[in-house]
Scaffold this active site. Structure first.
Site, PDB file in Angstrom:
ATOM      1  N   GLY A  22       0.806  -1.212   0.000  1.00 56.37           N
ATOM      2  CA  GLY A  22       0.000   0.000   0.000  1.00 56.37           C
ATOM      3  C   GLY A  22       0.842   1.266   0.000  1.00 56.37           C
ATOM      4  O   GLY A  22       2.059   1.229   0.192  1.00 56.37           O
ATOM      5  N   LEU A  24       0.847   3.843   2.154  1.00 52.33           N
ATOM      6  CA  LEU A  24       1.438   4.186   3.451  1.00 52.33           C
ATOM      7  C   LEU A  24       2.617   3.276   3.756  1.00 52.33           C
ATOM      8  O   LEU A  24       3.665   3.734   4.234  1.00 52.33           O
ATOM      9  CB  LEU A  24       0.388   4.093   4.564  1.00 52.33           C
ATOM     10  N   ILE A  47      -4.082 -10.552   7.175  1.00 55.78           N
ATOM     11  CA  ILE A  47      -4.265 -10.423   8.622  1.00 55.78           C
ATOM     12  C   ILE A  47      -5.531 -11.121   9.105  1.00 55.78           C
ATOM     13  O   ILE A  47      -5.698 -11.327  10.311  1.00 55.78           O
ATOM     14  CB  ILE A  47      -4.264  -8.949   9.077  1.00 55.78           C
ATOM     15  N   ALA A  70      -6.217  -2.851   5.864  1.00 58.60           N
ATOM     16  CA  ALA A  70      -7.582  -2.459   6.232  1.00 58.60           C
ATOM     17  C   ALA A  70      -8.529  -2.764   5.082  1.00 58.60           C
ATOM     18  O   ALA A  70      -8.111  -2.860   3.927  1.00 58.60           O
ATOM     19  CB  ALA A  70      -7.653  -0.974   6.564  1.00 58.60           C
ATOM     20  N   ASP A 112     -10.301   9.405  10.428  1.00 58.48           N
ATOM     21  CA  ASP A 112     -11.201  10.487  10.824  1.00 58.48           C
ATOM     22  C   ASP A 112     -12.668  10.074  10.709  1.00 58.48           C
ATOM     23  O   ASP A 112     -13.546  10.724  11.273  1.00 58.48           O
ATOM     24  CB  ASP A 112     -10.955  11.722   9.959  1.00 58.48           C
ATOM     25  N   TYR A 136     -17.911   1.529   7.726  1.00 56.85           N
ATOM     26  CA  TYR A 136     -16.456   1.653   7.736  1.00 56.85           C
ATOM     27  C   TYR A 136     -15.982   2.343   9.009  1.00 56.85           C
ATOM     28  O   TYR A 136     -15.094   1.844   9.716  1.00 56.85           O
ATOM     29  CB  TYR A 136     -15.985   2.439   6.511  1.00 56.85           C
ATOM     30  N   LYS A 140     -13.745   0.584  12.015  1.00 59.03           N
ATOM     31  CA  LYS A 140     -12.434   1.096  12.413  1.00 59.03           C
ATOM     32  C   LYS A 140     -12.420   1.494  13.896  1.00 59.03           C
ATOM     33  O   LYS A 140     -11.423   1.297  14.594  1.00 59.03           O
ATOM     34  CB  LYS A 140     -12.041   2.293  11.544  1.00 59.03           C
TER      35      LYS A 140
END
Length: 297
Positions: A22, A24, A47, A70, A112, A136, A140
């Site tokens: 990804g 990040l 995961i 994710a 956020d 979502y 999270k």
């Protein structure tokens, strides 16, 4: 937030990064290159596969596990509730349990989107009560709770509007690349002008994460670039920086309906970073200009 007993300092650490292909993860790898880093792709390390994650942890025995994996297709989460919670919450619980077994620091990324339902339109601190509006966001948030509940050395990092160089050549890519591609195709763009956030460079985020893991902190920390804007304002800035005359007009959330409700206001206050003397992230406009310069090299 508290410090753990295991000081990491500036020694070379073994770091396992999930979601290794990804955007990040790309910036984390190049920022942490002086450490011993493994960053398997989702195909190599899922995961949601408990046996696979347990084997990866026990064979590598990392000092730090950084979870960037994710289920982040926000609209798909509305229909695929079980997969969303399996990836964003239940798998996180298992990662926290594995970190507890090995006394490893868990760094988990949140969003956020755990906010949005609050009435106030002021930057949201780590102490403000969450109010997600979507599956979502709820999934999270559940992941945050499970990480913090299951292991005292869990660091949850909330961020917003990520874009990174690793998506520059991809199909679709991040918001920046999507806007540029559609503009070059001559598409008429309508972008919402009533959702306020802070676009954040994965490069800037990764640099701050690299410092935080040397401090062995736990709890919740907000990390974004400085400032805020609507998505329409962000898109206009992208075209201005890129020198593109795009066919773009503002719209509203009521006119541009999506399966998942987006937060009308989700600017994150970096209160904890400020307390650590680390709230020095550059404005989002400067980060965007730097990103576009690197992407065009």
């Amino acid at each position: 937030m508290h410090s753990g007993e295991k000081g990491l300092c500036d020694d070379v650490m073994r770091i396992l990064i999930t979601g290794g292909n990804g955007q990040l993860a790309f910036d984390l790898k190049r920022t942490l290159m002086h450490h011993e880093v493994r960053a398997p792709s989702r195909q190599e390390l899922d995961i949601c596969n408990p046996m696979q994650t347990a084997e990866a942890m026990r064979s590598f025995r990392p000092d730090v596990l950084i979870n960037t994996a994710a289920f982040h297709r926000v609209d798909d989460c509305e229909e695929q509730v079980e997969p969303a919670f399996a990836t964003n919450a239940l798998a996180v619980r298992h990662l926290a349990q594995l970190c507890q077994e090995q006394d490893a620091l868990l760094v988990h990324f949140s969003t956020d989107y755990v906010f949005g339902g609050q009435a106030a339109r002021a930057p949201l601190t780590e102490d403000d009560p969450p109010a997600p509006l979507s599956v979502y966001g709820a999934s999270k948030l559940a992941g945050e709770y499970l990480a913090l509940l299951c292991w005292r050395r869990s660091l949850v990092i909330r961020t917003c509007g990520l874009y990174g160089i690793a998506d520059a050549g991809g199909k679709g890519g991040n918001f920046v690349q999507t806007m540029l591609r559609k503009a070059r195709e001559g598409a008429a763009l309508r972008v919402v002008d009533d959702q306020v956030c802070t676009p954040t460079s994965t490069k800037d985020l990764a640099q701050k994460v690299a410092w935080l893991i040397t401090q062995d902190l736990a709890g919740i920390v907000h990390i974004t670039n400085a400032g805020s804007c609507t998505w329409y304002e962000f898109a206009k800035a992208i075209f201005a920086c890129a020198g593109i005359d795009a066919d773009i007009s503002p719209t509203t959330s009521l006119e541009y309906v999506t399966p998942a409700v987006r937060p009308p206001y989700s600017v994150l206050d970096r209160m904890r970073l400020a307390a650590l003397g680390q709230d020095d992230l550059r404005p989002w406009q400067a980060a965007l200009a730097s990103y576009l310069e690197e992407a065009n090299r």
